[in-house]
Motif scaffolding. Structure first.
Motif, short mmCIF file in Angstrom:
data_model
loop_
_atom_site.label_atom_id
_atom_site.label_comp_id
_atom_site.label_asym_id
_atom_site.label_seq_id
_atom_site.Cartn_x
_atom_site.Cartn_y
_atom_site.Cartn_z
N PRO A 132 0.81 -1.22 0.00
CA PRO A 132 0.00 0.00 0.00
C PRO A 132 0.84 1.27 0.00
N GLU A 133 2.04 1.20 0.60
CA GLU A 133 2.87 2.41 0.66
C GLU A 133 3.32 2.84 -0.74
N LEU A 134 3.51 1.85 -1.64
CA LEU A 134 3.88 2.21 -3.02
C LEU A 134 2.70 2.89 -3.72
N ALA A 135 1.50 2.36 -3.48
CA ALA A 135 0.29 2.97 -4.06
C ALA A 135 0.08 4.37 -3.50
N ASP A 136 0.30 4.53 -2.19
CA ASP A 136 0.14 5.86 -1.57
C ASP A 136 1.07 6.88 -2.22
N ALA A 137 2.34 6.47 -2.41
CA ALA A 137 3.32 7.40 -2.99
C ALA A 137 2.95 7.74 -4.43
N ALA A 138 2.53 6.71 -5.18
CA ALA A 138 2.15 6.95 -6.58
C ALA A 138 0.95 7.89 -6.65
N GLU A 139 -0.02 7.68 -5.76
CA GLU A 139 -1.21 8.56 -5.75
C GLU A 139 -0.81 10.00 -5.42
N GLY A 140 0.15 10.14 -4.54
CA GLY A 140 0.63 11.49 -4.22
C GLY A 140 1.22 12.17 -5.45
N ARG A 141 2.03 11.42 -6.18
CA ARG A 141 2.66 12.01 -7.39
C ARG A 141 1.63 12.27 -8.49
N LEU A 142 0.55 11.49 -8.51
CA LEU A 142 -0.45 11.66 -9.58
C LEU A 142 -1.31 12.91 -9.42
N LYS A 143 -1.28 13.49 -8.22
CA LYS A 143 -2.17 14.64 -7.99
C LYS A 143 -1.91 15.77 -8.98
N ALA A 144 -0.64 16.07 -9.22
CA ALA A 144 -0.33 17.23 -10.08
C ALA A 144 -0.79 16.98 -11.52
N PRO A 145 -0.39 15.87 -12.16
CA PRO A 145 -0.86 15.69 -13.54
C PRO A 145 -2.38 15.52 -13.64
N LEU A 146 -3.00 14.87 -12.65
CA LEU A 146 -4.46 14.72 -12.74
C LEU A 146 -5.16 16.07 -12.59
N ARG A 147 -4.52 17.00 -11.86
CA ARG A 147 -5.10 18.34 -11.77
C ARG A 147 -5.07 19.02 -13.15
N VAL A 148 -4.01 18.78 -13.88
CA VAL A 148 -3.91 19.33 -15.25
C VAL A 148 -5.05 18.77 -16.10
N LEU A 149 -5.29 17.48 -15.99
CA LEU A 149 -6.38 16.86 -16.76
C LEU A 149 -7.74 17.39 -16.30
N GLU A 150 -7.91 17.51 -14.98
CA GLU A 150 -9.17 18.03 -14.43
C GLU A 150 -9.46 19.43 -14.99
N GLN A 151 -8.43 20.27 -14.99
CA GLN A 151 -8.64 21.65 -15.45
C GLN A 151 -8.96 21.68 -16.95
N ALA A 152 -8.29 20.81 -17.70
CA ALA A 152 -8.57 20.75 -19.15
C ALA A 152 -10.01 20.31 -19.40
N LEU A 153 -10.47 19.32 -18.65
CA LEU A 153 -11.85 18.85 -18.83
C LEU A 153 -12.85 19.89 -18.37
N GLN A 154 -12.51 20.62 -17.31
CA GLN A 154 -13.43 21.68 -16.85
C GLN A 154 -13.54 22.79 -17.88
N ARG A 155 -12.42 23.10 -18.53
CA ARG A 155 -12.47 24.11 -19.60
C ARG A 155 -13.36 23.61 -20.74
N GLN A 156 -13.25 22.32 -21.06
CA GLN A 156 -14.11 21.74 -22.10
C GLN A 156 -15.58 21.87 -21.68
N HIS A 157 -15.86 21.53 -20.42
CA HIS A 157 -17.25 21.62 -19.92
C HIS A 157 -17.78 23.03 -20.05
N ALA A 158 -16.93 23.99 -19.74
CA ALA A 158 -17.36 25.40 -19.80
C ALA A 158 -17.78 25.77 -21.22
#
Ligand SMILES: N[C@@H](CCC(=O)N[C@@H](CS)C(=O)NCC(=O)O)C(=O)O
Length: 217
Positions: A132-158
């Protein structure tokens, strides 16, 4: 002319299999697993010297085209067999081509490795082997790129759009969703990025994805 796609759906081969299914292509599926040595035979190494699935072999009048690397396989099929008419999933203009290329390369460089760690250590491996500690660390690192994707999709929604690289579902969505799908077991991330979660749900519930998923486990 004939197209062969090597690899089971429960692998990175889902990317070309899903693309080919979305495009309605007539293709031969070589149901090759990634365990048990099938990818290391001399015959397969002559196709992909890396010894990995997927691979696409496109037998054309001018000769055989061999493509490996899952994203390249998906983008190749869309480029060569798509109609580029703004209706099917292939990029229809330079703007959409740019989206497909940048998001596919982004997916491989920014999220694929950590997404696979999440999949393996939250779900795919036997429970006693998960860390689980490897998954926790990977999830931590994924926050930044997933935020980029989230913002791109929100712009599309707008702008009233539900998809990532165009005003309709395209190969861009296939390439990105096939990897973001590995992050689904990370429920906290899915909650943190609701536009990603909603978009992913729409992508993986497409009929072509369900059909392609049946092509070997
Ligand atoms: N970067 C490559 C990675 C391919 C890859 O690692 N494929 C795995 C299955 S998902 C595989 O064939 N593993 C078997 C092996 O390496 O022997 C791609 O995206 O196609």
């Amino acid at each position: 002319m004939s197209i062969r796609i090597y690899g089971i759906a429960a692998s990175r081969a889902i990317r070309p299999l899903w693309t080919a299914t979305e495009l309605g292509l007539d293709f031969e599926h070589v149901n090759m697993p990634y365990v048990g040595g099938a990818t290391r035979t001399p015959e397969f190494l002559a196709i992909n010297p890396n010894g990995h699935i997927p691979a696409v072999v496109d037998v054309r009048p001018e000769g055989e085209v061999v493509v490996w690397e899952s994203m390249a396989c998906a983008l190749y099929l869309a480029r060569v067999y798509g109609r580029a008419d703004g209706v099917d999933i292939s990029p229809a203009n330079a703007q959409e081509e740019g989206q497909a290329l940048r998001w596919s390369f982004w997916t491989m460089t920014e999220i694929e490795r950590d997404a696979l760690t999440v999949l393996m250590h939250r779900m795919a491996m036997p429970a006693e082997q998960r860390k689980p500690e490897l998954a926790d660390a990977a999830e931590g690192r994924l926050k930044a790129p997933l935020r980029v994707l989230e913002q791109a999709l929100q712009r599309q929604h707008a702008q009233g759009q539900a998809h990532l690289g165009a005003d309709r579902f395209t190969v861009t969505d296939v390439c990105v969703a096939s990897v973001v799908n590995w992050v689904r077991p990370a429920e906290s991330l899915m909650h943190a990025y609701p536009a990603v979660s909603e978009w992913l749900h729409q992508c993986v519930n497409r009929a072509a994805h369900h059909s392609a998923r049946k092509l070997g486990r």
